[in-house]
Design a protein around this motif. Structure first.
Motif, PDB file in Angstrom:
ATOM      1  N   SER A 176       0.839  -1.198   0.000  1.00 35.58           N
ATOM      2  CA  SER A 176       0.000   0.000   0.000  1.00 35.58           C
ATOM      3  C   SER A 176       0.872   1.245   0.000  1.00 35.58           C
ATOM      4  CB  SER A 176      -0.933   0.011   1.222  1.00 35.58           C
ATOM      5  OG  SER A 176      -0.186   0.019   2.421  1.00 35.58           O
ATOM      6  N   GLY A 177       0.252   2.357  -0.335  1.00 33.77           N
ATOM      7  CA  GLY A 177       0.941   3.640  -0.282  1.00 33.77           C
ATOM      8  C   GLY A 177       1.805   3.926  -1.496  1.00 33.77           C
ATOM      9  N   GLU A 178       2.299   5.145  -1.527  1.00 31.39           N
ATOM     10  CA  GLU A 178       3.096   5.603  -2.668  1.00 31.39           C
ATOM     11  C   GLU A 178       4.315   4.726  -2.918  1.00 31.39           C
ATOM     12  OE1 GLU A 178       5.778   9.550  -3.925  1.00 31.39           O
ATOM     13  OE2 GLU A 178       4.624   9.513  -2.042  1.00 31.39           O
ATOM     14  N   HIS A 179       4.911   4.231  -1.826  1.00 30.47           N
ATOM     15  CA  HIS A 179       6.159   3.482  -1.955  1.00 30.47           C
ATOM     16  C   HIS A 179       5.956   1.969  -1.892  1.00 30.47           C
ATOM     17  CE1 HIS A 179       8.214   7.290  -1.733  1.00 30.47           C
ATOM     18  NE2 HIS A 179       7.593   7.568  -0.597  1.00 30.47           N
ATOM     19  N   LYS A 180       4.673   1.526  -2.023  1.00 30.33           N
ATOM     20  CA  LYS A 180       4.359   0.087  -2.093  1.00 30.33           C
ATOM     21  C   LYS A 180       4.981  -0.667  -0.922  1.00 30.33           C
ATOM     22  CE  LYS A 180       2.400   1.007  -6.045  1.00 30.33           C
ATOM     23  NZ  LYS A 180       2.487   2.491  -5.951  1.00 30.33           N
ATOM     24  N   GLN A 181       4.589  -0.269   0.282  1.00 29.06           N
ATOM     25  CA  GLN A 181       5.145  -0.873   1.483  1.00 29.06           C
ATOM     26  C   GLN A 181       4.182  -1.879   2.103  1.00 29.06           C
ATOM     27  OE1 GLN A 181       6.035   2.651   3.771  1.00 29.06           O
ATOM     28  NE2 GLN A 181       8.053   2.883   2.855  1.00 29.06           N
ATOM     29  N   ILE A 182       4.737  -2.895   2.751  1.00 28.40           N
ATOM     30  CA  ILE A 182       3.966  -3.919   3.442  1.00 28.40           C
ATOM     31  C   ILE A 182       3.864  -3.541   4.915  1.00 28.40           C
ATOM     32  CG2 ILE A 182       3.917  -6.342   4.147  1.00 28.40           C
ATOM     33  CD1 ILE A 182       5.426  -7.001   1.576  1.00 28.40           C
ATOM     34  N   GLN A 183       2.663  -3.534   5.433  1.00 29.84           N
ATOM     35  CA  GLN A 183       2.475  -3.216   6.845  1.00 29.84           C
ATOM     36  C   GLN A 183       3.209  -4.231   7.707  1.00 29.84           C
ATOM     37  OE1 GLN A 183      -1.483  -3.729   8.498  1.00 29.84           O
ATOM     38  NE2 GLN A 183      -1.258  -1.893   9.739  1.00 29.84           N
ATOM     39  N   PHE A 184       3.957  -3.734   8.676  1.00 30.98           N
ATOM     40  CA  PHE A 184       4.717  -4.588   9.592  1.00 30.98           C
ATOM     41  C   PHE A 184       5.512  -5.636   8.805  1.00 30.98           C
ATOM     42  CE2 PHE A 184       0.732  -3.907  12.368  1.00 30.98           C
ATOM     43  CZ  PHE A 184       1.126  -2.614  12.676  1.00 30.98           C
ATOM     44  N   GLY A 185       6.295  -5.172   7.854  1.00 31.04           N
ATOM     45  CA  GLY A 185       7.092  -6.077   7.029  1.00 31.04           C
ATOM     46  C   GLY A 185       8.341  -6.541   7.753  1.00 31.04           C
ATOM     47  N   GLY A 186       9.114  -7.394   7.085  1.00 30.78           N
ATOM     48  CA  GLY A 186      10.369  -7.875   7.648  1.00 30.78           C
ATOM     49  C   GLY A 186      10.365  -9.363   7.894  1.00 30.78           C
ATOM     50  N   THR A 187      11.530  -9.859   8.300  1.00 31.96           N
ATOM     51  CA  THR A 187      11.702 -11.280   8.585  1.00 31.96           C
ATOM     52  C   THR A 187      12.462 -11.456   9.892  1.00 31.96           C
ATOM     53  OG1 THR A 187      13.755 -11.365   7.310  1.00 31.96           O
ATOM     54  CG2 THR A 187      11.719 -11.904   6.133  1.00 31.96           C
ATOM     55  N   ARG A 188      12.401 -12.685  10.432  1.00 34.81           N
ATOM     56  CA  ARG A 188      13.125 -13.011  11.663  1.00 34.81           C
ATOM     57  C   ARG A 188      13.777 -14.387  11.485  1.00 34.81           C
ATOM     58  NH1 ARG A 188      12.294  -8.485  12.224  1.00 34.81           N
ATOM     59  NH2 ARG A 188      11.352  -7.308  13.943  1.00 34.81           N
ATOM     60  N   PRO A 189      14.759 -14.483  10.589  1.00 34.63           N
ATOM     61  CA  PRO A 189      15.461 -15.761  10.434  1.00 34.63           C
ATOM     62  C   PRO A 189      16.451 -15.976  11.570  1.00 34.63           C
ATOM     63  CG  PRO A 189      16.464 -14.116   9.031  1.00 34.63           C
ATOM     64  CD  PRO A 189      15.286 -13.453   9.678  1.00 34.63           C
ATOM     65  N   GLY A 190      16.910 -17.214  11.702  1.00 38.02           N
ATOM     66  CA  GLY A 190      17.939 -17.498  12.688  1.00 38.02           C
ATOM     67  C   GLY A 190      17.401 -17.556  14.094  1.00 38.02           C
ATOM     68  N   ALA A 191      17.885 -16.659  14.934  1.00 37.53           N
ATOM     69  CA  ALA A 191      17.549 -16.684  16.358  1.00 37.53           C
ATOM     70  C   ALA A 191      16.077 -16.356  16.593  1.00 37.53           C
ATOM     71  CB  ALA A 191      18.428 -15.688  17.112  1.00 37.53           C
ATOM     72  N   VAL A 192      15.512 -16.973  17.613  1.00 34.29           N
ATOM     73  CA  VAL A 192      14.129 -16.702  17.997  1.00 34.29           C
ATOM     74  C   VAL A 192      14.054 -15.302  18.613  1.00 34.29           C
ATOM     75  CG1 VAL A 192      12.222 -17.435  19.476  1.00 34.29           C
ATOM     76  CG2 VAL A 192      13.706 -19.139  18.394  1.00 34.29           C
ATOM     77  N   PRO A 193      13.117 -14.461  18.191  1.00 35.24           N
ATOM     78  CA  PRO A 193      13.020 -13.098  18.737  1.00 35.24           C
ATOM     79  C   PRO A 193      12.431 -13.100  20.135  1.00 35.24           C
ATOM     80  CG  PRO A 193      11.215 -13.513  17.241  1.00 35.24           C
ATOM     81  CD  PRO A 193      12.094 -14.728  17.161  1.00 35.24           C
ATOM     82  N   LYS A 194      12.403 -11.928  20.740  1.00 32.84           N
ATOM     83  CA  LYS A 194      11.714 -11.777  22.007  1.00 32.84           C
ATOM     84  C   LYS A 194      10.220 -12.019  21.802  1.00 32.84           C
ATOM     85  CE  LYS A 194      14.913  -8.326  23.925  1.00 32.84           C
ATOM     86  NZ  LYS A 194      15.032  -6.928  24.444  1.00 32.84           N
TER      87      LYS A 194
END
Length: 328
Positions: free
Chosen positions: A186-204
């Motif tokens: 969405s938006g002018e810059h074609k961004q994904i809401q709450f985007g990103g990845t968490r490979p490797g270590a388990v996050p908090k």
């Protein structure tokens, strides 16, 4: 998996209170011709029936006499303001209403996660722990689930390209085919809401909805022995990944305005399916126990219906309300 040469069977309509087992003979055979006709009818009805139930958002339950499969089973529906002018508040705390989950999702054998946003994944840890279901998802999805104390032994990490059979007996099982995909932007810059990845270590441990990131998107094709369903968790897909599919039914949602001809291309890619099912069209801040209210554009379902009719006039457009079922 279905191929371009497959011809999907017609839908079998049943009353909402009718069982999903083989249909009994209508009457005791009294003559050879009648008995033979009744036996033939019974055998044709003995193929595994699939009961499809909508639990709001993109949460779907597929039930056969032998198994229950869930896609994106989120029923807690804690309010976030998702369809207000301001949009979802990223600081909203994640809540899991175990009593609501117990009421509406009594069992599961397989859980399919399309992506990691709260309205798709937040209830999965509790549900997986209670049911013992196998959970399919990307490395990020499973890391988020690990951080929320989901049972690691039940995880099946996938990335697209997998084809798995579940169920011991051939006539009691089903297949799950996994495809790489992308979330709608969405938006002018074609961004994904709450985007990103968490490979490797388990996050908090995730505490707010902004912590439940997209983490890669997947689409799935479920085949129950002749009746098949294609589901994407957002208004996007990879056209070249699914061009061979000819499912009985495709789930389509409103939106995708930044993806040119999203509805039309999806229907063409899947061979103009016999049935198109509206999904992820409700305001999920509203109660699941009340009739669905459109999220965003109040005419979103009718707009979607018109687009489907124009692109694939031979497809039947199905709108299933909260907690209602449709039998195939």
């Amino acid at each position: 998996m279905t191929t371009a040469n497959d011809h999907s069977p017609p839908i079998r309509r049943r009353g909402l209170l009718m069982g999903t087992g083989a249909v009994a003979l209508a009457a005791t055979a009294t003559a050879g011709g009648i008995a033979a006709a009744q036996e033939e009818d019974t055998q044709s009805e003995a193929a595994p029936a699939v009961r499809l139930r909508w639990l709001g958002t993109n949460a779907w339950e597929f039930t056969t006499p032998y198994a229950t499969v869930l896609i994106d089973p989120w029923v807690s529906r804690f309010p976030t303001g998702a369809y207000t002018p301001e949009g979802a508040d990223p600081e909203t705390r994640i809540e899991v209403y175990e009593d609501v989950i117990d009421e509406h999702l009594p069992k599961a054998d397989t859980i399919l996660v399309t992506h990691g946003h709260w309205d798709h994944i937040a209830d999965v840890p509790y549900l997986a722990s209670r049911t013992g279901a196998t959970v399919l998802g990307t490395e990020t999805h499973l890391n988020l689930l690990r951080a929320m104390d989901a049972p690691e032994a039940q995880f099946s990490q996938v990335l697209g390209g997998e084809l798995y059979r579940f169920g011991e007996a051939a006539d009691e099982g089903y297949t799950v085919e996994v495809f790489r995909s992308s979330h709608s932007a969405s938006g002018e810059h074609k961004q994904i809401q709450f985007g990103g990845t968490r490979p490797g270590a388990v996050p908090k441990r995730p505490k707010q909805i902004k912590d439940l990131i997209e983490g890669g998107s997947l689409t799935y094709c479920l085949d129950f022995g002749g009746v098949s369903f294609f589901n994407a968790g957002s208004a996007n897909f990879h056209e070249h990944e699914i061009a061979h599919l000819r499912p009985t039914a495709v789930f389509v949602q409103p939106g995708g305005k930044h993806m040119p001809d999203y509805v039309e291309r999806l229907l063409a890619a899947t061979g103009f399916p016999r049935y198109v099912i509206a999904t992820h069209w409700d305001d999920f801040d509203k109660p699941l126990t009340e009739p669905a209210v459109p999220g965003g554009n109040p005419n979103n379902v009718e707009v979607l219906r018109e687009r489907v009719a124009a692109a694939s006039p031979d497809s039947e457009f199905l709108v299933i309300d909260h907690l209602e079922s449709h039998d195939f």
